[in-house]
Scaffold this motif. Structure first.
Motif, short mmCIF file in Angstrom:
data_model
loop_
_atom_site.label_atom_id
_atom_site.label_comp_id
_atom_site.label_asym_id
_atom_site.label_seq_id
_atom_site.Cartn_x
_atom_site.Cartn_y
_atom_site.Cartn_z
N PHE A 193 -2.26 2.18 9.20
CA PHE A 193 -2.33 0.77 9.06
C PHE A 193 -2.68 0.32 7.89
N SER A 194 -3.95 0.66 7.48
CA SER A 194 -4.51 0.29 6.24
C SER A 194 -3.64 0.67 4.97
N SER B 297 -5.06 -4.14 2.98
CA SER B 297 -6.40 -4.52 3.19
C SER B 297 -7.11 -5.54 2.54
N PRO B 298 -7.66 -6.29 2.99
CA PRO B 298 -8.57 -7.48 2.26
C PRO B 298 -9.66 -6.84 1.36
N ILE B 299 -10.00 -5.50 1.58
CA ILE B 299 -11.04 -4.93 0.98
C ILE B 299 -10.84 -4.77 -0.56
N PRO B 300 -11.34 -5.31 -1.55
CA PRO B 300 -11.18 -4.90 -2.85
C PRO B 300 -11.42 -3.60 -3.31
N PRO C 4 6.10 1.54 -2.58
CA PRO C 4 7.11 0.41 -2.92
C PRO C 4 6.44 -0.72 -2.18
N GLU C 5 6.69 -2.03 -2.54
CA GLU C 5 6.05 -3.17 -2.12
C GLU C 5 7.22 -3.89 -1.43
N VAL C 6 7.23 -4.02 -0.02
CA VAL C 6 8.54 -4.91 0.31
C VAL C 6 8.19 -6.49 0.18
N PRO C 7 9.29 -7.23 -0.31
CA PRO C 7 8.98 -8.67 -0.70
C PRO C 7 9.00 -9.43 0.68
N LEU C 8 8.34 -10.22 0.92
CA LEU C 8 8.41 -11.09 2.04
C LEU C 8 8.29 -12.58 1.81
N VAL D 75 0.05 -11.33 3.90
CA VAL D 75 0.79 -10.18 4.81
C VAL D 75 1.45 -9.38 3.74
N ARG D 76 1.01 -8.44 3.53
CA ARG D 76 1.84 -7.16 2.73
C ARG D 76 2.12 -6.01 2.99
N ILE D 77 3.09 -5.44 2.82
CA ILE D 77 3.69 -4.17 3.34
C ILE D 77 3.78 -3.37 1.97
N GLY D 78 3.15 -2.15 2.08
CA GLY D 78 3.11 -1.44 0.60
C GLY D 78 2.39 -1.84 -0.55
N GLY D 79 2.45 -1.57 -1.42
CA GLY D 79 1.69 -1.66 -2.74
C GLY D 79 0.77 -0.64 -3.04
N ARG D 80 -0.47 -1.03 -3.81
CA ARG D 80 -1.45 -0.15 -4.13
C ARG D 80 -2.24 0.30 -2.90
N VAL D 81 -2.92 1.39 -2.91
CA VAL D 81 -3.69 1.88 -2.12
C VAL D 81 -5.09 2.72 -2.60
#
Length: 368
Positions: free
Chosen positions: A81-82, A87-90, A99-103, A110-116
């Motif tokens: 899930f994270s 996650s809000p953790i910087p 790949p980030e899903v545009p919302l 709320v974010r789906i995808g992006g950097r980990v």
């Protein structure tokens, strides 16, 4: 004079089921006060050692492995899930980018995808490990405490609920055994055991057997006077309701304080006060149940030692959390390798006491 050497368990000296639950809840409270993976692993090791030393091969004693698997699944799910939802953790250590899903605009935050980042994965790992340890502590209590005997020890005010749960727990294994027996019989006759038609042909005999057992149990309970209650004044009933409801609300609020990061100051008094009020209400409510208890389980010195070891672990960890917060909660920004603090580790090791003082199961009853 009672010897400290653990005797072989039998019906006369079996440990009270409530003592096992108090011990396990003490370990769970200790686990809720830390995110240090080494301390959490030590708590799991203590619980596993005691379970391995004192559980039998009863059906309810085999649930510990299922709780361990459930805990591992919770850790995995929390990390997934994270990674997927962010996650809000910087963090500055980027592991990979999804790949980030545009919302839409109304879903800001709320974010789906992006950097980990490594920081968010480690934070999720710590958070999942704490929840997994709580589940494993509950699994240890399930594996060590006989549920039927625990429900039998309920106060008189909860007698009807306890009987209903005991009957349900008795019927469930019988229904499973009926299903296995009928499937084996169909397999020996060369008939299919899968599919809708086979399920219907197996389910009908199982349902018929369950109804027959229900009628037999109802007749035996009626013959024993089940459901008959004594008359109590209306003032006693109202006092019982107020004490029980208020006590349970106090226990819930206090438990939240104990599990919260900085709520131990008000959590412990609320739990103690709530338990006192709830016990008083249950004792008053027990006047309605006109019954006796056959061979009741008693709290002996060993039960007190087992329960006290769990309470001691919880109290010592709460105290350590106030003075060694950084050691019990290693940081993730920046990333810091967890270290095993000495005094919290010694506090957790107090939970090993039941492995030496609780009555040992007979050799033929020990689970492999």
């Amino acid at each position: 004079m009672t010897t400290l050497r653990a005797p072989e368990a039998n019906r006369s000296n079996a440990l009270h089921a409530g003592a096992w639950w108090l011990w396990a809840l003490g370990l769970a409270v200790a686990a809720s006060r830390t995110t240090n993976m080494l301390v959490l692993g030590l708590i799991v090791g203590v619980a596993g050692y005691v379970v391995g030393a004192r559980r039998t091969d009863a059906p309810w004693a085999r649930s510990y492995g299922a709780f361990v698997k459930l805990g591992l699944f919770v850790v995995f799910l929390r990390v997934v899930f994270s990674v997927v939802l962010g996650s809000p953790i910087p963090g500055s250590h980027v592991l990979f980018t999804l790949p980030e899903v545009p919302l839409p605009s109304w879903a800001q935050g709320v974010r789906i995808g992006g950097r980990v980042t490594a920081e968010q994965v480690v934070f999720a790992l710590y958070d999942g490990a704490k929840l997994a340890t709580l589940l494993i502590c509950v699994g240890a209590a399930n594996a060590l405490a006989n549920p039927a005997r625990l429900l039998k020890s309920l106060p008189g005010a909860l007698y009807e609920a306890g009987v209903a749960v005991v009957v349900a727990m008795t019927f469930a294994p019988n229904m499973v055994a009926d299903v296995l027996r009928l499937r084996t019989a169909r397999r020996l006759r060369g008939r299919p055991t899968g599919g809708v038609r086979a399920v219907l042909r197996i389910g009908l005999p199982v349902l018929e057997g369950a109804l027959e057992r229900s009628v037999a149990v109802a007749a035996s309970m009626d013959a024993r006077g089940y459901g008959r209650t004594a008359r109590v004044p209306a003032a006693v009933r109202r006092t019982t309701n107020v004490l029980t409801l208020g006590g349970l609300l106090g226990v819930c609020a206090g438990s939240y304080g104990l599990l919260a990061a900085e709520g131990a100051g008000y959590g412990l008094p609320l739990v103690v006060g709530g338990l006192t009020a709830a016990v008083a209400g249950l004792r008053l409510g027990g006047r309605r149940a006109a019954r006796t208890r056959y061979r009741p389980d008693r709290w002996g010195p060993r039960a007190w030692l087992v329960a006290a070891s769990g309470v001691a672990v919880a109290a010592l960890m709460i105290l350590a959390n106030a003075y060694m917060y950084e050691a019990l909660h290693p940081g993730v920004v920046p990333l810091v390798a967890p270290e095993l603090p000495l005094w919290p580790a010694v506090s957790v090791l107090v939970g090993l006491l039941p492995a030496f003082v609780a009555p040992a199961p007979r050799a033929e009853e020990v689970s492999a």
